[in-house]
Design an enzyme around this catalytic site. Structure first.
Site, short mmCIF file in Angstrom:
data_model
loop_
_atom_site.label_atom_id
_atom_site.label_comp_id
_atom_site.label_asym_id
_atom_site.label_seq_id
_atom_site.Cartn_x
_atom_site.Cartn_y
_atom_site.Cartn_z
N LYS A 59 4.40 9.47 13.44
CA LYS A 59 3.53 10.53 12.92
C LYS A 59 3.29 11.63 13.94
O LYS A 59 3.18 12.79 13.59
CB LYS A 59 2.19 9.94 12.48
CG LYS A 59 2.26 9.22 11.16
CD LYS A 59 0.89 9.10 10.53
CE LYS A 59 0.95 8.32 9.23
NZ LYS A 59 -0.39 8.07 8.69
N LYS B 264 11.68 5.56 4.09
CA LYS B 264 10.62 5.00 3.26
C LYS B 264 10.11 6.05 2.25
O LYS B 264 10.04 7.22 2.59
CB LYS B 264 9.50 4.61 4.23
CG LYS B 264 8.40 3.78 3.69
CD LYS B 264 7.39 3.48 4.81
CE LYS B 264 6.59 4.68 5.19
NZ LYS B 264 5.51 4.44 6.14
N LYS C 240 4.21 9.72 1.13
CA LYS C 240 3.39 10.79 0.57
C LYS C 240 3.75 12.13 1.20
O LYS C 240 3.54 13.18 0.59
CB LYS C 240 1.91 10.51 0.86
CG LYS C 240 1.33 9.30 0.15
CD LYS C 240 -0.07 9.00 0.70
CE LYS C 240 -0.63 7.71 0.12
NZ LYS C 240 -1.69 7.13 0.95
P1 TYM Z 1 -1.26 4.01 3.13
O1 TYM Z 1 -2.34 4.79 2.50
O2 TYM Z 1 -0.20 4.71 3.87
O3 TYM Z 1 -0.55 3.12 2.05
C1 TYM Z 1 -1.29 2.28 1.17
C2 TYM Z 1 -0.54 0.97 0.95
O4 TYM Z 1 0.75 1.26 0.40
C3 TYM Z 1 1.76 0.62 1.17
N1 TYM Z 1 2.96 1.46 1.16
C4 TYM Z 1 4.16 1.04 0.73
N2 TYM Z 1 4.57 -0.14 0.26
C5 TYM Z 1 5.87 -0.25 -0.08
N3 TYM Z 1 6.76 0.78 0.02
C6 TYM Z 1 6.39 1.98 0.50
N4 TYM Z 1 7.25 2.98 0.59
C7 TYM Z 1 5.03 2.15 0.89
N5 TYM Z 1 4.32 3.19 1.40
C8 TYM Z 1 3.07 2.75 1.55
C9 TYM Z 1 1.16 0.51 2.56
O5 TYM Z 1 1.80 -0.50 3.31
C10 TYM Z 1 -0.28 0.19 2.25
O6 TYM Z 1 -0.45 -1.18 2.02
N6 TYM Z 1 -3.21 2.09 7.28
C11 TYM Z 1 -3.14 1.90 5.86
C12 TYM Z 1 -4.48 1.93 5.17
C13 TYM Z 1 -5.52 1.03 5.73
C14 TYM Z 1 -5.57 -0.38 5.59
C15 TYM Z 1 -6.75 -0.79 6.26
C16 TYM Z 1 -4.75 -1.30 4.97
C17 TYM Z 1 -6.60 1.40 6.45
N7 TYM Z 1 -7.35 0.31 6.75
C18 TYM Z 1 -7.12 -2.13 6.33
C19 TYM Z 1 -5.13 -2.65 5.04
C20 TYM Z 1 -6.31 -3.05 5.72
C21 TYM Z 1 -2.26 3.02 5.29
O7 TYM Z 1 -2.04 4.00 5.91
O8 TYM Z 1 -1.89 2.84 4.04
#
Ligand code: TYM
Length: 344
Positions: free
Chosen positions: A114, A207, A210
């Site tokens: 990032k 991947k 967003k």
């Molecule tokens: P975020 O918002 O990027 O994504 C949310 C969830 O979606 C999953 N994900 C994917 N799974 C499969 N294929 C993909 N291409 C893909 N892109 C995203 C992510 O793995 C995630 O589960 N850091 C986390 C948010 C967070 C969190 C937490 C998660 C903050 N605190 C505590 C678990 C526990 C994040 O950026 O997710």
């Protein structure tokens, strides 16, 4: 004192919620609510580690909230809330900032990706992002965390932080009544199924994300039926027919991705998909996939639209969720302070 099983996970309100988020995370959230106490958090504090337009952030928070509910999470049975309404997240993150080591964070691949070449210009929050994530989980003594593959390293860090805290404060943890010395249980990542890493529709080595500048790279949860069908029709593939066994998907990232998406949407394994579609050309498989994707995603998109028309109701759901989350977090934060040696 032992710890009961509890699920926590989060999704960032940064717009463009996509099929990867849905298949990798949200469908798992829905399934777990049948067997566990769950907290699902819209992580707005994490979102601002990169610039968010204040005029758009609230809308994005409501969009993730609506996606949770439209996908089938019951906000009465489980807790849906936004992170910034429960002050314990930021408070515990500070304590954990003082437990985690610079060297641990320096190894985080997501920060490197990032921040890119402009590391000096990244926010400090982006660097300490994984500590806040550990705080999210540990604040509730959560034991299980459903996430996509990309969060695996962050989850491992959360486990290391929990363990170091337990070791550093072993004596006061015992005095606080945790005879076995475990104040923060080590959270288990739940990363399972055929779609833990959904890839871009334009490039099977990247991947689905967003922030990809190409709209065609992802199916979003608000795409209409025509858009979904068009994106799948135009998805990159190779010229061969589908294999009849999963071994045949090795070195065919685009084919592997589309088969994985199909399997996850249908709730079956890749093996089962290939049993039915092995030997098919993409000209036949893509329409079948498009039909399935529309069948699964469109009702969610429709329901999200309805929910987003009533923002005050969504806000009330978040407020209620935050109050209930706080009831769990408060005694844990209070104990944390006692263990660290603070007064009050
Ligand atoms: P975020 O918002 O990027 O994504 C949310 C969830 O979606 C999953 N994900 C994917 N799974 C499969 N294929 C993909 N291409 C893909 N892109 C995203 C992510 O793995 C995630 O589960 N850091 C986390 C948010 C967070 C969190 C937490 C998660 C903050 N605190 C505590 C678990 C526990 C994040 O950026 O997710």
């Amino acid at each position: 004192m032992t710890h009961q099983e509890r699920v926590f996970s989060g999704v960032q309100p940064t717009g463009n919620l996509h099929l990867g988020n849905y298949l990798g995370a949200i469908t798992k959230f829905v399934a777990l609510q049948e067997s566990h106490e769950c907290l699902y958090c819209v992580v707005d504090l994490h979102a601002i580690t990169v610039w968010q337009d204040p005029k758009e952030l609230a809308g994005n928070i409501r969009e993730v909230t609506a996606a949770f509910i439209a996908s089938g999470i019951d906000p009465k049975k489980q807790i849906i809330f936004n992170q910034s309404q429960v002050s314990g997240h930021a408070e515990l993150a500070w304590v954990l900032n003082c437990v985690a080591r610079m060297g641990w964070l320096n190894r985080m691949t997501q920060f490197k990706e990032k921040a890119g070449k402009h590391k000096e210009n990244a926010s400090v929050g982006l660097f300490t992002y994984p500590n806040l994530m550990a705080a999210d989980i540990l604040l509730y003594h959560a034991t299980h965390v459903p996430v996509g593959e990309d969060q695996k390293q962050h989850l491992e860090l959360a486990r290391d932080i929990a363990q170091k805290f337990n070791v550093d404060f072993a004596e006061t943890i015992k005095e606080a009544g945790f005879e076995e010395g475990i104040f923060f249980p080590q959270p288990e990542p739940l990363i399972q199924g055929p779609a833990t890493r959904v890839m871009s529709l334009r490039d099977g080595s990247k991947k689905m994300s967003k922030s990809d500048p190409s709209e065609m790279s992802r199916i979003t949860m608000t795409d209409d039926a025509d858009t979904i069908a068009k994106k799948i029709r135009k998805a990159k593939t190779d010229p061969d027919a589908l294999p009849s066994e999963t071994d045949g998907l090795t070195d065919r990232p685009e084919a592997n991705n589309l088969v994985g998406i199909y399997a996850a949407l249908k709730g079956v394994s890749k093996e089962e998909v290939l049993k039915d579609h092995g030997g098919a050309q993409f000209s036949a498989f893509k329409p079948a996939l498009a039909e399935l994707a529309v069948e699964k995603v469109s009702p969610i998109a429709d329901e999200m639209k309805k929910l987003l028309n009533e923002p005050a109701e969504l806000d009330a759901i978040l407020k209620d969720g935050a109050n209930r989350a706080q009831t769990i977090a408060d005694p844990i934060m209070k104990k944390t302070k006692e263990i660290v040696g603070f007064i009050g």
